[in-house]
Design an enzyme around this catalytic site. Structure first.
Site, PDB file in Angstrom:
ATOM      1  N   SER A  41      46.800  22.782  65.502  1.00 50.67           N
ATOM      2  CA  SER A  41      46.636  23.329  64.144  1.00 50.67           C
ATOM      3  C   SER A  41      45.093  24.310  64.146  1.00 50.67           C
ATOM      4  O   SER A  41      45.302  24.565  65.201  1.00 50.67           O
ATOM      5  CB  SER A  41      46.206  22.475  63.534  1.00 50.67           C
ATOM      6  N   LEU A  42      44.790  24.783  63.156  1.00 48.09           N
ATOM      7  CA  LEU A  42      44.097  25.802  63.718  1.00 48.09           C
ATOM      8  C   LEU A  42      44.037  27.645  63.895  1.00 48.09           C
ATOM      9  O   LEU A  42      43.966  27.865  64.694  1.00 48.09           O
ATOM     10  CB  LEU A  42      42.339  25.629  64.546  1.00 48.09           C
ATOM     11  N   CYS A  43      45.443  27.792  63.635  1.00 48.30           N
ATOM     12  CA  CYS A  43      46.491  28.875  63.274  1.00 48.30           C
ATOM     13  C   CYS A  43      46.467  29.277  62.042  1.00 48.30           C
ATOM     14  O   CYS A  43      48.107  29.907  61.619  1.00 48.30           O
ATOM     15  CB  CYS A  43      47.201  28.329  64.813  1.00 48.30           C
ATOM     16  N   GLY A  44      45.221  29.552  61.143  1.00 47.15           N
ATOM     17  CA  GLY A  44      45.811  30.165  60.057  1.00 47.15           C
ATOM     18  C   GLY A  44      46.760  29.734  59.616  1.00 47.15           C
ATOM     19  O   GLY A  44      47.667  28.102  59.238  1.00 47.15           O
TER      20      GLY A  44
END
Length: 322
Positions: free
Chosen positions: A86-89
């Protein structure tokens, strides 16, 4: 009003978060560069294959293979590309939303038992299983280690099922990498293959820059204009050439190669888009942390000054009383 100690602790916490987001942005930028190089290495093969197919089309050859035959749609497969982390907008959220919308449209007409999901990436695999879709295998390793052979195996599996009549339509859902600041959510038909529409698809990519700026977008526009000026209509290699053993036989070999290329291109585009989206998300998070630090430092200085003023007033008041 928070105490000086609380504000100081929050400043330390935001500083630690900023270091993490800044480091993740640098890592994503490096991985994006490697993904861009992988796409660049694939382009010569794509260019030559398209030149051959365009030459056949320009010759107005009446040739058909089993892979481009339209038939009534009774069973559908969706090949969906996402990331493993994750952590990709909104990268994964947009893909999952598109998958749900497309699957719901097919389920309404064909039934849930006639819609299959081929997930590539852990996020879409978990979501498809949670929603109760028919999930065909897990291919999470393809995202971390993109390999041509894995794409060929998947394309052959889908092609064989299509040839046997087990599938009537296969759709690809992925992000097309246009530049570091622009990734376009794309849905296109994989089988049956429409050669003309596939050869006319958007090839525009910026594989030279990792910077998300207005100048980069302007560079893309100028590059597109130059490509349009240079682009010429494909002509046959010879006005009256002979294909051995036959046009159908040659196309039956070229069409699977085009299918392999479509899967591999979608995978590389999705990986590059993931790293670009993560780089932008981490850059935004770092900028937000900088702004929060500025506000906290201002609040800390005001509170400290207020405390000093209060202490001075106490000292002055005590002196006057004495």
């Amino acid at each position: 009003m928070p105490s000086l100690k609380e504000i100081k602790g929050r400043i330390a916490s935001v500083n630690s978060t900023r270091k993490i987001t800044s480091a993740m942005k640098m890592v994503a930028s490096s991985k994006l560069h490697h993904a861009q190089v992988a796409i660049q290495n694939m382009l010569p093969y794509e260019t030559m294959l398209e030149h051959i197919l365009k030459s056949f089309l320009a010759a107005e050859a009446e040739a058909q293979t089993i892979y481009d035959q339209e038939r009534p749609v009774k069973r559908v497969a969706l090949v969906v590309f996402s990331s493993n982390s994750s952590l990709c907008g909104g990268f994964n959220a947009n893909i999952i939303k598109k998958m749900q919308h497309t699957a719901a449209a097919f389920i309404d007409t064909l039934g849930a038992e006639n819609v299959e999901i081929y997930p590539i990436g852990r996020k879409v695999t978990e979501k498809a299983q949670k929603l109760g879709y028919i999930v065909k295998g897990e291919r999470n390793a393809m995202v971390d280690h993109p390999n041509v052979q894995n794409c060929i195996d998947l394309a052959m599996e889908l092609g064989n099922r299509f040839a046997k009549g087990e599938l009537d339509r296969v759709e690809l859902i992925y992000h097309h990498f246009k530049s570091a600041g622009s990734q376009i959510l794309t849905q296109k038909t994989f089988l049956p293959i429409d050669i003309e529409s596939e050869l006319e698809r958007d090839h525009e990519r910026d594989l030279t820059s990792n910077v998300v700026t207005r100048e980069a977008q302007e560079y893309l526009k100028q590059k597109k204009k130059k490509n349009e000026q240079k682009e010429q209509k494909a002509v046959p290699l010879n006005d009256n050439f002979i294909v051995e053993p036959s046009m159908n036989a040659v196309l039956s070999v070229l069409m699977p190669k085009l299918a392999h290329l479509m899967i591999y291109t979608a995978l590389l585009d999705s990986i590059a888009s993931e790293h670009a989206a993560r780089m932008v998300a981490m850059q935004t998070a770092t900028d937000n942390a900088d702004e929060l630090l500025r506000q906290l430092n201002l609040q800390y200085n005001k509170s400290r000054q207020q405390a000093i003023t209060s202490e001075l007033l106490d000292i002055v008041g005590g002196s006057v009383n004495n």
